[in-house]
Structure formats: structure tokens, C-alpha cells
Design a protein around this motif. Structure first.
Motif, PDB file in Angstrom:
ATOM      1  N   ASP A 117       0.833  -1.207   0.000  1.00 41.74           N
ATOM      2  CA  ASP A 117       0.000   0.000   0.000  1.00 41.74           C
ATOM      3  C   ASP A 117       0.866   1.256   0.000  1.00 41.74           C
ATOM      4  O   ASP A 117       0.660   2.159  -0.823  1.00 41.74           O
ATOM      5  N   GLN A 118       1.831   1.316   0.886  1.00 37.98           N
ATOM      6  CA  GLN A 118       2.686   2.504   0.987  1.00 37.98           C
ATOM      7  C   GLN A 118       3.549   2.679  -0.264  1.00 37.98           C
ATOM      8  O   GLN A 118       3.775   3.807  -0.715  1.00 37.98           O
ATOM      9  N   PHE A 119       4.024   1.581  -0.842  1.00 40.89           N
ATOM     10  CA  PHE A 119       4.813   1.665  -2.068  1.00 40.89           C
ATOM     11  C   PHE A 119       3.989   2.258  -3.211  1.00 40.89           C
ATOM     12  O   PHE A 119       4.436   3.171  -3.910  1.00 40.89           O
ATOM     13  N   LEU A 120       2.776   1.732  -3.397  1.00 37.69           N
ATOM     14  CA  LEU A 120       1.929   2.241  -4.477  1.00 37.69           C
ATOM     15  C   LEU A 120       1.564   3.706  -4.255  1.00 37.69           C
ATOM     16  O   LEU A 120       1.546   4.503  -5.209  1.00 37.69           O
ATOM     17  N   LYS A 121       1.284   4.079  -3.019  1.00 43.50           N
ATOM     18  CA  LYS A 121       0.971   5.478  -2.721  1.00 43.50           C
ATOM     19  C   LYS A 121       2.164   6.375  -3.039  1.00 43.50           C
ATOM     20  O   LYS A 121       2.009   7.467  -3.592  1.00 43.50           O
ATOM     21  N   LEU A 122       3.355   5.921  -2.697  1.00 42.58           N
ATOM     22  CA  LEU A 122       4.565   6.697  -2.975  1.00 42.58           C
ATOM     23  C   LEU A 122       4.768   6.875  -4.484  1.00 42.58           C
ATOM     24  O   LEU A 122       5.087   7.976  -4.951  1.00 42.58           O
ATOM     25  N   VAL A 123       4.548   5.814  -5.243  1.00 44.79           N
ATOM     26  CA  VAL A 123       4.671   5.904  -6.706  1.00 44.79           C
ATOM     27  C   VAL A 123       3.685   6.922  -7.264  1.00 44.79           C
ATOM     28  O   VAL A 123       4.050   7.770  -8.092  1.00 44.79           O
ATOM     29  N   ILE A 124       2.458   6.863  -6.796  1.00 41.83           N
ATOM     30  CA  ILE A 124       1.432   7.792  -7.291  1.00 41.83           C
ATOM     31  C   ILE A 124       1.763   9.233  -6.893  1.00 41.83           C
ATOM     32  O   ILE A 124       1.687  10.149  -7.717  1.00 41.83           O
ATOM     33  N   VAL A 125       2.136   9.446  -5.627  1.00 42.99           N
ATOM     34  CA  VAL A 125       2.445  10.807  -5.155  1.00 42.99           C
ATOM     35  C   VAL A 125       3.604  11.408  -5.945  1.00 42.99           C
ATOM     36  O   VAL A 125       3.608  12.599  -6.247  1.00 42.99           O
ATOM     37  N   ARG A 126       4.578  10.574  -6.301  1.00 40.35           N
ATOM     38  CA  ARG A 126       5.744  11.081  -7.053  1.00 40.35           C
ATOM     39  C   ARG A 126       5.472  11.224  -8.550  1.00 40.35           C
ATOM     40  O   ARG A 126       6.216  11.915  -9.244  1.00 40.35           O
TER      41      ARG A 126
ATOM     42  N   ASN B 211      -9.511   4.958 -13.839  1.00 41.45           N
ATOM     43  CA  ASN B 211      -8.446   5.952 -13.923  1.00 41.45           C
ATOM     44  C   ASN B 211      -7.528   5.799 -12.716  1.00 41.45           C
ATOM     45  O   ASN B 211      -7.963   5.357 -11.649  1.00 41.45           O
ATOM     46  N   LEU B 212      -6.303   6.227 -12.890  1.00 45.40           N
ATOM     47  CA  LEU B 212      -5.432   6.488 -11.746  1.00 45.40           C
ATOM     48  C   LEU B 212      -5.526   7.978 -11.483  1.00 45.40           C
ATOM     49  O   LEU B 212      -5.525   8.782 -12.424  1.00 45.40           O
ATOM     50  N   VAL B 213      -5.622   8.358 -10.219  1.00 44.85           N
ATOM     51  CA  VAL B 213      -5.813   9.749  -9.850  1.00 44.85           C
ATOM     52  C   VAL B 213      -5.124   9.984  -8.511  1.00 44.85           C
ATOM     53  O   VAL B 213      -4.947   9.042  -7.740  1.00 44.85           O
ATOM     54  N   LEU B 214      -4.718  11.202  -8.248  1.00 41.04           N
ATOM     55  CA  LEU B 214      -4.161  11.526  -6.934  1.00 41.04           C
ATOM     56  C   LEU B 214      -5.110  12.471  -6.218  1.00 41.04           C
ATOM     57  O   LEU B 214      -5.302  13.617  -6.649  1.00 41.04           O
ATOM     58  N   VAL B 215      -5.727  11.966  -5.155  1.00 42.48           N
ATOM     59  CA  VAL B 215      -6.589  12.791  -4.310  1.00 42.48           C
ATOM     60  C   VAL B 215      -6.289  12.452  -2.853  1.00 42.48           C
ATOM     61  O   VAL B 215      -5.721  11.402  -2.546  1.00 42.48           O
ATOM     62  N   TYR B 216      -6.671  13.360  -1.977  1.00 42.87           N
ATOM     63  CA  TYR B 216      -6.457  13.173  -0.547  1.00 42.87           C
ATOM     64  C   TYR B 216      -7.796  13.094   0.168  1.00 42.87           C
ATOM     65  O   TYR B 216      -8.747  13.783  -0.211  1.00 42.87           O
ATOM     66  N   ASN B 217      -7.856  12.301   1.204  1.00 39.18           N
ATOM     67  CA  ASN B 217      -9.067  12.141   2.000  1.00 39.18           C
ATOM     68  C   ASN B 217      -8.723  12.413   3.458  1.00 39.18           C
ATOM     69  O   ASN B 217      -7.992  11.641   4.066  1.00 39.18           O
ATOM     70  N   LYS B 218      -9.233  13.502   3.995  1.00 35.97           N
ATOM     71  CA  LYS B 218      -8.989  13.835   5.405  1.00 35.97           C
ATOM     72  C   LYS B 218      -9.988  13.162   6.327  1.00 35.97           C
ATOM     73  O   LYS B 218      -9.842  13.209   7.540  1.00 35.97           O
TER      74      LYS B 218
ATOM     75  N   GLY C  36      -4.898  15.953  -7.893  1.00 37.15           N
ATOM     76  CA  GLY C  36      -6.078  16.081  -8.748  1.00 37.15           C
ATOM     77  C   GLY C  36      -5.885  15.555 -10.154  1.00 37.15           C
ATOM     78  O   GLY C  36      -6.851  15.436 -10.907  1.00 37.15           O
ATOM     79  N   GLU C  37      -4.648  15.248 -10.536  1.00 32.59           N
ATOM     80  CA  GLU C  37      -4.384  14.733 -11.879  1.00 32.59           C
ATOM     81  C   GLU C  37      -4.985  13.337 -12.035  1.00 32.59           C
ATOM     82  O   GLU C  37      -4.927  12.515 -11.127  1.00 32.59           O
ATOM     83  N   SER C  38      -5.533  13.086 -13.210  1.00 35.37           N
ATOM     84  CA  SER C  38      -6.165  11.806 -13.507  1.00 35.37           C
ATOM     85  C   SER C  38      -5.638  11.276 -14.829  1.00 35.37           C
ATOM     86  O   SER C  38      -5.500  12.040 -15.787  1.00 35.37           O
ATOM     87  N   ARG C  39      -5.332   9.991 -14.870  1.00 39.32           N
ATOM     88  CA  ARG C  39      -4.868   9.360 -16.105  1.00 39.32           C
ATOM     89  C   ARG C  39      -5.735   8.142 -16.398  1.00 39.32           C
ATOM     90  O   ARG C  39      -5.805   7.216 -15.591  1.00 39.32           O
ATOM     91  N   PRO C  40      -6.384   8.117 -17.551  1.00 37.85           N
ATOM     92  CA  PRO C  40      -7.227   6.968 -17.906  1.00 37.85           C
ATOM     93  C   PRO C  40      -6.385   5.708 -18.091  1.00 37.85           C
ATOM     94  O   PRO C  40      -5.288   5.747 -18.640  1.00 37.85           O
ATOM     95  N   VAL C  41      -6.919   4.598 -17.608  1.00 34.65           N
ATOM     96  CA  VAL C  41      -6.279   3.298 -17.792  1.00 34.65           C
ATOM     97  C   VAL C  41      -7.162   2.427 -18.680  1.00 34.65           C
ATOM     98  O   VAL C  41      -6.686   1.775 -19.584  1.00 34.65           O
ATOM     99  N   THR C  42      -8.468   2.419 -18.404  1.00 38.69           N
ATOM    100  CA  THR C  42      -9.444   1.686 -19.220  1.00 38.69           C
ATOM    101  C   THR C  42     -10.670   2.578 -19.382  1.00 38.69           C
ATOM    102  O   THR C  42     -10.691   3.713 -18.905  1.00 38.69           O
ATOM    103  N   GLY C  43     -11.703   2.055 -19.980  1.00 40.86           N
ATOM    104  CA  GLY C  43     -12.943   2.790 -20.155  1.00 40.86           C
ATOM    105  C   GLY C  43     -13.765   2.909 -18.881  1.00 40.86           C
ATOM    106  O   GLY C  43     -14.834   3.517 -18.884  1.00 40.86           O
ATOM    107  N   PHE C  44     -13.274   2.332 -17.789  1.00 37.25           N
ATOM    108  CA  PHE C  44     -13.999   2.396 -16.515  1.00 37.25           C
ATOM    109  C   PHE C  44     -13.082   2.629 -15.311  1.00 37.25           C
ATOM    110  O   PHE C  44     -13.517   2.571 -14.167  1.00 37.25           O
TER     111      PHE C  44
END
Length: 175
Positions: free
Chosen positions: A37-46, A61-68, A51-59
Motif C-alpha cells: 500500500d505505501q509503495f503504491l501510494k509513494l509511486v502515485i504521489v511522485r 483511472n489512476l488519480v491523486l486525491v487526498y481524504n482527510k 487532482g491529476e487523472s490518467r485513464p487506464v481503461t474505459g472504466f
């Protein structure tokens, strides 16, 4: 004679330990969940801007958002106290799960389920302590409807909860 019957009754209430399983094995599995979990989060954060979103399939996306907040951003706008509340709750739940692992080591499906929940809870607690929010990056959608973004820790908690239900249904069916 009564003492032997009492001893047998007491020993039958103890959970059996399956050969080769220990609480440490289940906690190591939970640690693997936290590390993934922490590895994948680090990859995404870097790799993403907030707020950036990148489509992977038609359903998906990979996106970076924060949840407080908690699930579905519950209490996200509560003013800051929720960070420590959910951190404390995660620690208490984690300690309770470790106790459960010691009590039920031989119940493999149960231990797998609570180990997944433990790993997910700790993964999100690490985020809250380090960043003040949880990093979410998995965005599934259908048409214009988007499921709230989540992360691997959330997946582990969800799968663990589903396995707990399966474990309970199996136990009820056996009785």
C-alpha cells in the motif's frame, strides 16, 4: 470424574492451532499489505500532481486525491480533529486484531480476513500520521458516475470484511 469432564470442556473451548501458523505469520502478511500500500501510494504521489487523472481503461483511472475523513470522505470537513480520531481508532482496532490473531491462530480464513483488515488499517494510519490525510488513487466509474477514489489499504479492508462474512457463514453452516 467431574474434573476430567471440566478439563475436556475447557480444552474444547480453546481454538485449535493449525500446524505451521502463528500470530507472527499473520502479522507478517499484514505488514506485506502495508508495504505494498505505501509503495503504491509513494509511486502515485511522485508521479501525479494533486487532482491529476490518467485513464487506464474505459472504466478506471489512476488519480491523486487526498481524504482527510473516513470512507467516502465522511467527516473530511470536520476541522482537523478527525485526523487524530481516525488515527486513534485505527490503532485501537489494530491492537484488537492482534489480540484476535493470538486467540484464533488456527482459524486460517478468519486470520486471513483480519490480517487484511489490519494491514489496510495500518496503511491508512501511516498516511494520517505522516501527511494528515489518506492518499487515494484508484478511480472506478461508469459513464459520468465515479465511485469515490480509494487505495490498496481500502481494498484490503473490504476484502477482509467480505472474508469475515464468508467465515461466519461457513461456521454457522457447520453448526
Amino acid at each position: 470424574m467431574a474434573a476430567a469432564g471440566t478439563r475436556a470442556a475447557r480444552s474444547s473451548k480453546r481454538p485449535s492451532k493449525a500446524a505451521g501458523t502463528t500470530p507472527w505469520l499473520w502479522m507478517a502478511f499484514a505488514l506485506l499489505v502495508v508495504m505494498a500500500d505505501q509503495f503504491l501510494k509513494l509511486v502515485i504521489v511522485r508521479s501525479f500532481a494533486y487532482g491529476e487523472s490518467r485513464p487506464v481503461t474505459g472504466f478506471f483511472n489512476l488519480v491523486l486525491v487526498y481524504n482527510k475523513g473516513a470512507a467516502f470522505s465522511f467527516l473530511a470537513d470536520a476541522g482537523g480533529w478527525q485526523r487524530w480520531f481516525f488515527t486513534g481508532l485505527g490503532v485501537v482496532v489494530g491492537l484488537f486484531i492482534i489480540w484476535l490473531l493470538y486467540r484464533h491462530t488456527g482459524q486460517r480464513l478468519f486470520c486471513l480476513a483480519v490480517s487484511l483488515i489490519l494491514g489496510g488499517a495500518v496503511g491508512n494510519v501511516v498516511d494520517r500520521v505522516l501527511y494528515g490525510h489518506v492518499v487515494d488513487f484508484l478511480d472506478f466509474y461508469a459513464g459520468r458516475y465515479h465511485w469515490p477514489a480509494f487505495n490498496l489499504a481500502d481494498c484490503a479492508i473490504t476484502v477482509g470484511a467480505a472474508l469475515l462474512i464468508v467465515d461466519e457463514l461457513r461456521r454457522v453452516r457447520r453448526q
